[in-house]
Design a protein around this motif. Structure first.
Motif, short mmCIF file in Angstrom:
data_model
loop_
_atom_site.label_atom_id
_atom_site.label_comp_id
_atom_site.label_asym_id
_atom_site.label_seq_id
_atom_site.Cartn_x
_atom_site.Cartn_y
_atom_site.Cartn_z
N PRO A 95 -2.42 5.30 -4.19
CA PRO A 95 -2.22 5.71 -5.58
C PRO A 95 -2.52 7.20 -5.73
O PRO A 95 -3.49 7.72 -5.17
N GLU A 96 -1.66 7.90 -6.47
CA GLU A 96 -1.84 9.35 -6.61
C GLU A 96 -2.01 9.76 -8.07
O GLU A 96 -2.98 10.40 -8.43
N LEU A 97 -1.05 9.41 -8.89
CA LEU A 97 -1.13 9.69 -10.32
C LEU A 97 -0.94 8.41 -11.10
O LEU A 97 -0.26 7.48 -10.64
N PHE A 98 -1.52 8.36 -12.30
CA PHE A 98 -1.34 7.21 -13.15
C PHE A 98 -1.42 7.65 -14.60
O PHE A 98 -1.77 8.79 -14.90
N ALA A 110 1.58 5.33 -9.85
CA ALA A 110 2.62 5.69 -8.89
C ALA A 110 2.14 5.39 -7.47
O ALA A 110 1.07 5.85 -7.07
N ASN A 111 2.95 4.63 -6.72
CA ASN A 111 2.65 4.32 -5.32
C ASN A 111 3.68 5.02 -4.44
O ASN A 111 4.78 4.53 -4.21
N GLU A 112 3.28 6.19 -3.94
CA GLU A 112 4.21 7.05 -3.22
C GLU A 112 4.78 6.41 -1.97
O GLU A 112 5.95 6.56 -1.65
N ASP A 113 3.95 5.68 -1.23
CA ASP A 113 4.38 5.13 0.06
C ASP A 113 5.36 3.98 -0.08
O ASP A 113 6.20 3.75 0.79
N ASP A 114 5.27 3.21 -1.17
CA ASP A 114 6.08 2.01 -1.33
C ASP A 114 7.21 2.16 -2.34
O ASP A 114 7.94 1.20 -2.61
N ASN A 115 7.36 3.36 -2.93
CA ASN A 115 8.43 3.60 -3.91
C ASN A 115 8.36 2.62 -5.08
O ASN A 115 9.37 2.07 -5.53
N ILE A 131 7.36 -2.16 -10.08
CA ILE A 131 8.68 -1.69 -10.50
C ILE A 131 9.27 -0.77 -9.44
O ILE A 131 8.71 0.31 -9.18
N PRO A 132 10.38 -1.14 -8.79
CA PRO A 132 11.00 -0.25 -7.81
C PRO A 132 11.57 1.00 -8.50
O PRO A 132 12.25 0.90 -9.52
N VAL A 133 11.25 2.15 -7.93
CA VAL A 133 11.75 3.41 -8.48
C VAL A 133 12.33 4.23 -7.34
O VAL A 133 12.71 3.67 -6.30
N PRO A 137 7.53 8.29 -5.50
CA PRO A 137 7.14 8.43 -6.90
C PRO A 137 5.85 9.22 -7.03
O PRO A 137 4.94 9.05 -6.23
N GLU A 138 5.79 10.07 -8.04
CA GLU A 138 4.64 10.97 -8.19
C GLU A 138 4.15 11.00 -9.63
O GLU A 138 3.13 10.44 -9.97
N GLY A 139 4.88 11.72 -10.50
CA GLY A 139 4.41 11.96 -11.86
C GLY A 139 4.52 10.72 -12.73
O GLY A 139 5.43 9.90 -12.57
#
Length: 321
Positions: A95-98, A110-115, A131-133, A137-139
Motif C-alpha cells: 500500500p502506498e497512498l490511500f 492503492a495497491n501498486e503491485d497488483d493493479n 477494484i481492478p484499475v 495505481p498510485e494517487g
C-alpha cells in the motif's frame, strides 16, 4: 510493535496546548512518524510505526491515525494522542497512498503491485471490494460529496473515476506521463491531477470528465526534467492551489480561479507531499532528500521555517481541530 511504542514518551503529546494541532510526518526510510506542534513548529517526538511508512491520514474526528506500512503490507492504525498502535487493517500488497471517504469510512487504498484499489471498512476491518484499475495505481482522491473516488495509474497514465456505491469504474481520463496525485477543489467543480514525468497538472471538469486546462511549469535556472509535479493541495475557498514539484525543490503557487502559475517557493530537496493546518495558516511540505519539512505561510505565500524530521519524509497529515 506495541512494545516498541510503549517506549515512546506519550506524555509529551498529551501535554500539548489545546489550540495547537499535531502534524504527523511519515519517514519512509526511518520507519517512523515525526510529530510536530503546529503553533511552535517544534518536534514533539518520533515514534516507530512499521516498515516503510508512506501514505498517512487521520479520521475526521481525529481519533485514529492511519499509516501505510508498505513493506508490512498493512495499514497500521494508531491513537494520535499517544502513538500507541490500536490495530491493523488489511491493505493488499505494497500500500502506498490511500484516501478516506469524507464520512470517515471506508478507506480506499492503492495497491501498486497488483493493479488494484482495495476498499476496507475501518470499523469491521473487512475488505469490501478489490477494484481492478490501470498499471501501477498510485494517487487517490475523493469527491467532496463522497460519490466518486479517483485513482491514478502511473503506467497507464489515466485517472480512473470509481463509483463509491457500485465500486465500478465509470470513466477513464488519459493524462500525461506518470500521474501521481488527484485532488478536488472543495466545491467539487475541479479535479487536479499531477503528472510527475509529464511535468503538468491536468485540470479536469468532474461533470464531463474532460480536461479543461493543462498547467505547465517553468522555473528559471531549473532543468525541465527536474520539474516533477507530485502533491497538490487547494485552499477551502479554491483561490490558491499549491503543487509540489519534486526535485526542483519548489512549490508552485497557482491562482485557483485562472489556473495560472503565480510564483515558485523554494523549499527543501525533493518536495513530495503537503498538508494544511485546519485554519490554513500553514502548509507543511515533506522534503525527502533533505530530511526536513518546510512550513509555508499560506496568506503571505512564503516559506517561514524548515524543521528537521526523520529519514526521507514522505507523507504528512494535520490533526483536525
Amino acid at each position: 510493535m506495541k512494545q516498541l511504542l510503549a517506549l515512546a514518551p506519550a506524555f509529551a503529546l498529551l501535554a500539548e496546548p489545546a489550540l495547537a494541532n499535531r502534524v504527523f510526518v511519515s519517514n519512509e526510510k526511518g520507519n517512523d512518524v515525526t510529530v510536530l506542534d503546529s503553533e511552535t513548529l517544534e518536534v514533539i517526538g518520533t515514534y516507530p510505526v512499521g516498515n516503510r511508512p508512506r501514505g498517512i491520514t487521520i479520521s475526521p474526528d481525529g481519533t485514529e491515525l492511519y499509516v501505510c506500512a508498505s513493506d508490512d503490507n498493512l495499514v497500521r492504525v494508531f491513537d494520535p494522542n499517544t502513538m500507541e498502535e490500536m490495530h491493523t487493517l488489511p491493505s493488499g500488497p505494497d500500500p502506498e497512498l490511500f484516501v478516506l471517504h469524507p464520512s470517515g469510512n471506508p478507506l480506499y487504498i492503492a495497491n501498486e503491485d497488483d493493479n488494484l484499489v482495495t476498499v476496507v471498512d475501518v470499523k469491521t476491518k473487512q475488505v469490501l471490494a478489490e477494484i481492478p484499475v490501470g498499471v501501477e495505481p498510485e494517487g487517490m482522491g475523493v469527491s467532496p460529496d463522497g460519490k466518486i473516488v479517483i485513482n491514478t495509474s502511473e503506467t497507464t497514465n489515466m485517472a480512473h473515476f470509481i463509483d463509491t456505491e457500485t465500486f465500478q469504474i465509470v470513466a477513464n481520463v488519459l493524462v500525461d506521463s506518470r500521474p501521481r496525485f488527484a485532488e478536488y477543489n472543495h466545491d467539487g467543480t475541479k479535479l487536479y491531477v499531477s503528472a510527475e514525468i509529464g511535468g503538468t497538472v491536468s485540470v479536469i471538469d468532474p461533470a464531463t470528465q474532460e480536461i479543461v486546462k493543462k498547467i505547465t511549469f517553468e522555473v528559471p535556472g531549473v532543468l525541465p526534467e527536474a520539474i516533477q509535479p507530485v502533491g497538490v493541495r487547494v485552499t477551502n475557498d479554491g483561490k490558491k492551489v499549491f503543487v509540489a514539484l519534486g526535485p526542483s525543490n519548489r512549490v508552485a503557487v497557482i491562482d485557483g480561479e485562472t489556473d495560472e502559475v503565480k510564483d515558485y517557493l523554494l523549499v527543501g530537496q525533493r518536495v513530495w507531499q503537503m498538508a494544511f493546518t485546519p485554519d490554513e495558516k500553514y502548509l507543511f511540505t515533506t522534503n525527502g532528500n533533505s530530511n526536513d519539512v518546510s512550513v509555508i505561510d499560506v496568506a503571505a505565500e512564503e516559506v517561514v521555517k524548515s524543521v528537521p524530521v526523520g529519514q526521507q519524509p514522505w507523507g504528512v497529515v494535520v490533526a483536525p481541530n
